[in-house]
Design a protein around this motif. Structure first.
Motif, PDB file in Angstrom:
ATOM      1  N   ILE A 273       0.843  -1.205   0.000  1.00 49.51           N
ATOM      2  CA  ILE A 273       0.000   0.000   0.000  1.00 49.51           C
ATOM      3  C   ILE A 273       0.871   1.245   0.000  1.00 49.51           C
ATOM      4  CG2 ILE A 273      -1.642   1.359   1.377  1.00 49.51           C
ATOM      5  CD1 ILE A 273      -2.809  -1.345   2.333  1.00 49.51           C
ATOM      6  N   ASP A 274       1.886   1.272   0.862  1.00 45.61           N
ATOM      7  CA  ASP A 274       2.800   2.424   0.901  1.00 45.61           C
ATOM      8  C   ASP A 274       3.499   2.618  -0.439  1.00 45.61           C
ATOM      9  OD1 ASP A 274       2.149   2.974   3.494  1.00 45.61           O
ATOM     10  OD2 ASP A 274       4.019   2.210   4.373  1.00 45.61           O
ATOM     11  N   GLU A 275       3.917   1.523  -1.053  1.00 45.53           N
ATOM     12  CA  GLU A 275       4.637   1.612  -2.323  1.00 45.53           C
ATOM     13  C   GLU A 275       3.731   2.110  -3.445  1.00 45.53           C
ATOM     14  OE1 GLU A 275       7.700   1.326  -5.173  1.00 45.53           O
ATOM     15  OE2 GLU A 275       7.661   1.541  -2.988  1.00 45.53           O
ATOM     16  N   LEU A 276       2.500   1.628  -3.501  1.00 43.56           N
ATOM     17  CA  LEU A 276       1.577   2.073  -4.539  1.00 43.56           C
ATOM     18  C   LEU A 276       1.251   3.547  -4.383  1.00 43.56           C
ATOM     19  CD1 LEU A 276      -0.877  -0.975  -4.719  1.00 43.56           C
ATOM     20  CD2 LEU A 276       0.775  -0.268  -6.457  1.00 43.56           C
ATOM     21  N   ASP A 277       1.081   4.002  -3.145  1.00 39.80           N
ATOM     22  CA  ASP A 277       0.817   5.427  -2.913  1.00 39.80           C
ATOM     23  C   ASP A 277       2.036   6.278  -3.261  1.00 39.80           C
ATOM     24  OD1 ASP A 277      -1.838   5.323  -2.180  1.00 39.80           O
ATOM     25  OD2 ASP A 277      -1.444   5.138  -0.041  1.00 39.80           O
ATOM     26  N   ARG A 278       3.223   5.729  -3.104  1.00 35.83           N
ATOM     27  CA  ARG A 278       4.447   6.474  -3.415  1.00 35.83           C
ATOM     28  C   ARG A 278       4.613   6.693  -4.910  1.00 35.83           C
ATOM     29  NH1 ARG A 278       9.456   5.736  -5.110  1.00 35.83           N
ATOM     30  NH2 ARG A 278       9.176   3.486  -5.379  1.00 35.83           N
ATOM     31  N   ILE A 279       4.271   5.676  -5.696  1.00 38.59           N
ATOM     32  CA  ILE A 279       4.517   5.767  -7.140  1.00 38.59           C
ATOM     33  C   ILE A 279       3.309   6.267  -7.923  1.00 38.59           C
ATOM     34  CG2 ILE A 279       6.212   3.913  -7.036  1.00 38.59           C
ATOM     35  CD1 ILE A 279       4.139   2.010  -8.155  1.00 38.59           C
ATOM     36  N   THR A 280       2.172   6.425  -7.261  1.00 41.73           N
ATOM     37  CA  THR A 280       0.967   6.882  -7.942  1.00 41.73           C
ATOM     38  C   THR A 280       0.605   8.275  -7.471  1.00 41.73           C
ATOM     39  OG1 THR A 280       0.177   4.598  -8.064  1.00 41.73           O
ATOM     40  CG2 THR A 280      -1.431   6.333  -8.488  1.00 41.73           C
ATOM     41  N   SER A 281       0.428   9.183  -8.406  1.00 42.04           N
ATOM     42  CA  SER A 281       0.127  10.570  -8.043  1.00 42.04           C
ATOM     43  C   SER A 281      -1.367  10.844  -7.923  1.00 42.04           C
ATOM     44  CB  SER A 281       0.732  11.518  -9.084  1.00 42.04           C
ATOM     45  OG  SER A 281       0.229  11.226 -10.380  1.00 42.04           O
ATOM     46  N   SER A 282      -2.176   9.922  -8.409  1.00 41.61           N
ATOM     47  CA  SER A 282      -3.620  10.154  -8.400  1.00 41.61           C
ATOM     48  C   SER A 282      -4.176  10.134  -6.989  1.00 41.61           C
ATOM     49  CB  SER A 282      -4.325   9.104  -9.255  1.00 41.61           C
ATOM     50  OG  SER A 282      -4.081   7.801  -8.747  1.00 41.61           O
ATOM     51  N   ALA A 283      -5.208  10.921  -6.771  1.00 44.46           N
ATOM     52  CA  ALA A 283      -5.879  10.984  -5.478  1.00 44.46           C
ATOM     53  C   ALA A 283      -7.255  10.330  -5.605  1.00 44.46           C
ATOM     54  CB  ALA A 283      -6.010  12.435  -5.033  1.00 44.46           C
ATOM     55  N   PRO A 284      -7.828   9.812  -4.508  1.00 42.98           N
ATOM     56  CA  PRO A 284      -7.225   9.756  -3.176  1.00 42.98           C
ATOM     57  C   PRO A 284      -6.205   8.621  -3.077  1.00 42.98           C
ATOM     58  CG  PRO A 284      -9.365   8.707  -3.143  1.00 42.98           C
ATOM     59  CD  PRO A 284      -9.191   9.259  -4.535  1.00 42.98           C
ATOM     60  N   ARG A 285      -5.337   8.736  -2.089  1.00 48.24           N
ATOM     61  CA  ARG A 285      -4.362   7.685  -1.848  1.00 48.24           C
ATOM     62  C   ARG A 285      -5.066   6.441  -1.315  1.00 48.24           C
ATOM     63  NH1 ARG A 285      -0.349   9.368   2.371  1.00 48.24           N
ATOM     64  NH2 ARG A 285      -2.292  10.010   3.393  1.00 48.24           N
ATOM     65  N   ILE A 286      -4.488   5.284  -1.568  1.00 47.27           N
ATOM     66  CA  ILE A 286      -5.071   4.026  -1.087  1.00 47.27           C
ATOM     67  C   ILE A 286      -5.185   4.035   0.428  1.00 47.27           C
ATOM     68  CG2 ILE A 286      -4.751   1.520  -0.954  1.00 47.27           C
ATOM     69  CD1 ILE A 286      -3.218   1.703  -3.617  1.00 47.27           C
ATOM     70  N   ILE A 287      -4.180   4.579   1.097  1.00 43.07           N
ATOM     71  CA  ILE A 287      -4.146   4.537   2.562  1.00 43.07           C
ATOM     72  C   ILE A 287      -5.304   5.308   3.185  1.00 43.07           C
ATOM     73  CG2 ILE A 287      -2.709   6.581   2.937  1.00 43.07           C
ATOM     74  CD1 ILE A 287      -2.515   3.158   4.766  1.00 43.07           C
ATOM     75  N   GLU A 288      -5.923   6.224   2.438  1.00 47.57           N
ATOM     76  CA  GLU A 288      -7.052   6.973   2.984  1.00 47.57           C
ATOM     77  C   GLU A 288      -8.194   6.046   3.381  1.00 47.57           C
ATOM     78  OE1 GLU A 288      -6.843  10.078   3.777  1.00 47.57           O
ATOM     79  OE2 GLU A 288      -4.854  10.238   2.856  1.00 47.57           O
ATOM     80  N   SER A 289      -8.367   4.957   2.646  1.00 44.37           N
ATOM     81  CA  SER A 289      -9.454   4.028   2.975  1.00 44.37           C
ATOM     82  C   SER A 289      -9.099   3.115   4.146  1.00 44.37           C
ATOM     83  CB  SER A 289      -9.826   3.188   1.747  1.00 44.37           C
ATOM     84  OG  SER A 289      -8.749   2.366   1.345  1.00 44.37           O
TER      85      SER A 289
END
Length: 254
Positions: free
Chosen positions: A120-136
């Motif tokens: 999850i941290d890695e996907l949020d790091r390399i993806t600029s689109s919002a919202p971040r996965i971790i928000e859920s």
């Protein structure tokens, strides 16, 4: 029509026995698999319990993967593997779904939860689109919390209802108090039309009243009540007769 035939999302899982290459090799030699024909799921909560080595996690993993979940956990959208360790059992399981379709789903696996949090941290790091996965999951990196807190953050934030949730030993990092809170959360989600399949060693988590418990034994699967499970019997005996049991364990003089 039985309660199983009215299953919320997943009614049953059938083992294609005629296609199994050999019941003499892993994982097909495990009694719970060797004797399996069809496993019926409760529309609310199904428990799979038993002693270590009986194949609980192997069976639960195969059920999850047969449904399209990643072997290391997550939603149906997760597709990563830090190690290909899951068995081939899923290839020989055929799910029988109801007419209802789950809007949410998650395979929670305590054993590989660290890998999921890292992904999850890695996907949020390399993806600029919002919202971040971790928000859920509550908005805070799961690595920035204690093990138990991060488990509970997933249960409280990511599970939204109308879902099929498959949980492998969710109590692994939870205190007894948190296990009771988890039981309450299960009830909340069941009331939001969710279905659970849970592998656990916790008599607290097994206590959900509207459920079925399958205990894995050397003779295969059998349906039991909470009071008939080894977990409940041993825990009750220990708490009620602590000194006697300690004497037996330590082989102390009576």
């Amino acid at each position: 029509m039985s309660i199983y035939e009215r299953g919320a999302y997943l009614r049953s899982m059938t083992l294609l026995r005629e296609e199994v290459p050999s019941f003499q090799r892993y994982p097909f030699h495990l009694p719970a698999v060797a004797e399996l024909e069809r496993l019926d799921f409760h529309p609310k909560v199904t428990y799979i319990v038993g002693e270590n080595g009986m194949g609980k996690s192997t069976l639960l993993e195969a059920i999850a993967v047969a449904l399209g979940f990643n072997a290391e956990g997550g939603t149906l959208n997760f597709n990563f593997a830090t190690a290909e360790t899951h068995s081939e059992l899923y290839r020989y399981l055929r799910p029988v779904r109801s007419a209802n379709k789950a809007r949410d789903g998650f395979f929670f696996r305590a054993e590989s939860y660290y890998n999921l949090a890292t992904q999850i941290d890695e996907l949020d790091r390399i993806t600029s689109s919002a919202p971040r996965i971790i928000e859920s999951y509550g908005g805070k990196s799961l690595h920035m919390m204690s093990h138990g807190e991060s488990f509970f953050a997933t249960f409280m934030n990511r599970f939204s209802g109308r879902g099929l949730y498959i949980l492998d030993e969710p109590e692994a990092a939870l205190s007894p108090f948190r296990q009771m809170a988890m039981l309450s959360r299960i009830h909340e989600l069941v009331n939001k039309h969710s279905q659970f399949i849970i592998s656990t060693h916790s008599p607290i988590l097994m206590a959900y009243p509207d459920s079925v418990i399958y205990q894995l034994t050397p003779d295969g699967l059998r349906t039991v009540t909470l009071e008939e499970t080894d977990h409940y019997v041993i825990m009750k005996e220990f708490l009620n007769n602590r000194e006697r049991m300690l004497n037996e364990l330590f082989d102390s003089p009576k």
